[in-house]
Design an enzyme around this catalytic site. Structure first.
Site, mmCIF file in Angstrom:
data_model
loop_
_atom_site.group_PDB
_atom_site.id
_atom_site.type_symbol
_atom_site.label_atom_id
_atom_site.label_comp_id
_atom_site.label_asym_id
_atom_site.label_seq_id
_atom_site.Cartn_x
_atom_site.Cartn_y
_atom_site.Cartn_z
ATOM 1 N N SER A 156 0.628 -1.014 0.424
ATOM 2 C CA SER A 156 0.318 -0.327 -0.229
ATOM 3 C C SER A 156 1.078 0.815 -0.021
ATOM 4 O O SER A 156 0.584 2.703 -0.026
ATOM 5 C CB SER A 156 -1.257 0.081 1.034
ATOM 6 O OG SER A 156 -0.274 -0.405 2.508
ATOM 7 N N HIS A 182 -5.123 -3.550 -1.868
ATOM 8 C CA HIS A 182 -5.419 -3.415 -2.906
ATOM 9 C C HIS A 182 -4.700 -3.834 -4.428
ATOM 10 O O HIS A 182 -4.729 -2.350 -5.531
ATOM 11 C CB HIS A 182 -3.612 -2.203 -2.688
ATOM 12 C CG HIS A 182 -4.031 -1.559 -1.785
ATOM 13 N ND1 HIS A 182 -4.763 -0.442 -1.844
ATOM 14 C CD2 HIS A 182 -3.467 -1.104 -0.403
ATOM 15 C CE1 HIS A 182 -4.432 0.774 -0.780
ATOM 16 N NE2 HIS A 182 -3.874 0.201 -0.088
ATOM 17 N N LYS A 204 -11.913 -0.409 -0.655
ATOM 18 C CA LYS A 204 -11.287 0.247 -1.162
ATOM 19 C C LYS A 204 -11.740 0.282 -2.769
ATOM 20 O O LYS A 204 -13.269 0.830 -3.248
ATOM 21 C CB LYS A 204 -9.719 -0.127 -1.297
ATOM 22 C CG LYS A 204 -9.413 -0.193 0.081
ATOM 23 C CD LYS A 204 -7.531 -0.343 -0.141
ATOM 24 C CE LYS A 204 -7.472 0.172 1.202
ATOM 25 N NZ LYS A 204 -6.396 -0.631 2.468
HETATM 26 C C1 PLP Z 1 -6.510 -0.618 3.672
HETATM 27 C C2 PLP Z 1 -6.304 -2.583 3.932
HETATM 28 C C3 PLP Z 1 -6.294 -3.304 4.808
HETATM 29 C C4 PLP Z 1 -7.543 -2.992 5.823
HETATM 30 O O1 PLP Z 1 -8.881 -2.517 5.134
HETATM 31 P P1 PLP Z 1 -9.993 -2.291 5.648
HETATM 32 O O2 PLP Z 1 -10.918 -2.995 4.719
HETATM 33 O O3 PLP Z 1 -9.712 -0.581 5.160
HETATM 34 O O4 PLP Z 1 -9.640 -2.461 6.460
HETATM 35 C C5 PLP Z 1 -5.764 -4.265 4.632
HETATM 36 N N1 PLP Z 1 -5.287 -4.998 4.277
HETATM 37 C C6 PLP Z 1 -4.312 -3.796 3.259
HETATM 38 C C7 PLP Z 1 -3.498 -3.511 2.542
HETATM 39 C C8 PLP Z 1 -4.499 -2.850 2.988
HETATM 40 O O5 PLP Z 1 -4.431 -1.671 2.038
#
Ligand code: PLP
Length: 394
Positions: free
Chosen positions: A182, A210, A241
């Site tokens: 990320s 992602h 996301k």
């Molecule tokens: C954003 C993210 C999460 C968490 O996801 P949410 O649904 O926002 O809690 C988990 N793993 C990665 C790699 C992320 O970028």
């Protein structure tokens, strides 16, 4: 009387003096390609809304219809009385999309990772984990109390050696990596990791937060992207996301999912999604299949914007995806750049230690499918202007 929390004030003061204190920006409109934050209309390069689904009419209508029919809350945790038909439909929809036997949906991607790792492993077991894996994976590893072996970022040989060194150790082995990282926007070396896991009989787990909606056919993620169907036992994704709503999920065998129904603590001890969330997510998977042009637009914008930044002379690191960092070095400078961009009408977040390594502070940009070329040009212009003023560009 003393204030037992006075140390918090001291810490906050220190962050203020170091220039790393962050005030929350307030979003006063929809989350979209252009949004209003703190009273100012800006080009939004700081959201994970890759495909513009946060405001898609089909998702909004599905959510509204669910509210009209089923109200606003589920009333309980899934295992008591909070499993609605919509929750089951969403899990079936995701499992079919991902070409796996079954799926369990959690309240967030964070809960999915932390709850799953903690449920699968015990203190007798071993976890081999990329050093840049997401915080929710790290917390899950700690909660499991398994022995944690961290390998250098994307170093397949190091991961394989860690597994080989554990060959004679009792206990289960889990190899775990993000699909897309990320902070740098680079893709995990999944073919090599999967081969290493298979060779040493380790469980393979990938967090595709992602990459869902971004990579693979119709956004099926990195496992589809690399053609690794059936070889990753635990596939995590997020609904927060590209899907545009909220939630996380785990895909895999029916046994895995039923086990998590019985043992994953966020599933057992935290209330399930409101019906509107589940309904909107179901609609999002329909959109992924019906509107592939959104993913094409996302990648067109990604190439255009990345090219603009690099040809201006910015250091965008090793990004291969819509996540494009502009690496500037010191955290203070990253926050300065972010603030100056905002004045120029661009929102992009400054990120420093401990989220990224010291000396690698950056402003992170994420374009979406719904940015127009004129918007991206305006953003590039702002980056060029501010980059020169702050001495980042020569
Ligand atoms: C954003 C993210 C999460 C968490 O996801 P949410 O649904 O926002 O809690 C988990 N793993 C990665 C790699 C992320 O970028």
């Amino acid at each position: 009387m003393g204030n037992p929390l006075s140390y918090l004030h001291d810490q906050l003061e220190q962050w203020r003096s170091e220039g790393t204190y962050q005030r929350l920006r307030i979003l006063e409109s929809e989350s979209a390609a252009e949004s209003r934050f703190d009273g100012k209309q800006v080009i939004n390069l700081a959201s994970n809304n890759y495909l513009g689904l946060t405001t898609h009419p089909k998702l909004k209508e599905a959510a509204l219809e669910a509210v009209r029919r089923y109200g606003v809350g589920s009333g309980a945790v899934r295992t008591i009385s909070g499993t609605m038909r919509l929750h089951m439909q969403l899990e079936e929809r995701i499992a079919a999309f991902k070409n796996v036997e079954a799926c369990v949906v959690f309240q967030s991607g964070f809960a999915a990772n932390a709850g799953t790792v903690a449920a699968l492993l015990t203190p007798e077991d071993h976890i081999v984990s990329d050093e840049l894996n997401h915080a929710s994976i790290i917390d899950g590893c700690r909660l499991s109390r398994a022995k944690i072996h961290v390998f250098a970022h994307k170093d397949v040989a190091a991961a394989e050696k860690a597994l080989a060194d554990l060959e004679r150790e009792p206990g289960r082995k889990l190899l775990i990596s993000d699909g897309v990282f990320s902070m740098d926007g680079d893709i995990g070396p999944l073919p090599g990791l999967v081969a290493a896991a298979e060779k040493h009989n380790a469980i393979m787990m990938v967090d595709d937060a992602h990459s869902s909606g971004v990579l693979g056919r119709n956004g099926r993620g990195t496992i589809d992207h690399f053609g690794l169907d059936g070889r990753v036992q635990v596939q995590v994704g997020t609904l927060s996301k590209a899907i545009g709503v909220l939630g996380g999920y785990v895909c895999g065998s029916r046994d895995l999912i039923e086990f998590l129904y019985h043992r994953a603590r966020p599933f057992l001890f935290s209330t399930s999604h409101p019906p509107a969330v589940a309904a909107a997510c179901i609609a999002a998977f329909d959109v992924l299949e019906q509107e592939p042009e959104r993913i094409q637009a996302l990648w067109d914008n990604t190439k255009y914007f990345k090219q603009g930044l690099t040809s201006a002379g910015f250091n965008t690191g090793i990004s291969e995806t819509p996540i494009t960092p502009v690496i500037v070095g010191e955290a203070k400078l990253a926050h300065e750049l972010s603030r100056a961009l905002f004045e120029e009408g661009v929102l992009a977040t400054g990120i420093g230690f401990p989220t990224v390594a010291k000396g690698k502070a950056r402003v992170r940009t994420i374009v979406s499918a719904t940015h127009t070329k004129p918007e991206l040009d305006r953003a590039l212009e702002a980056f060029g202007k501010v980059g020169k003023r702050l001495g980042i560009l020569g």
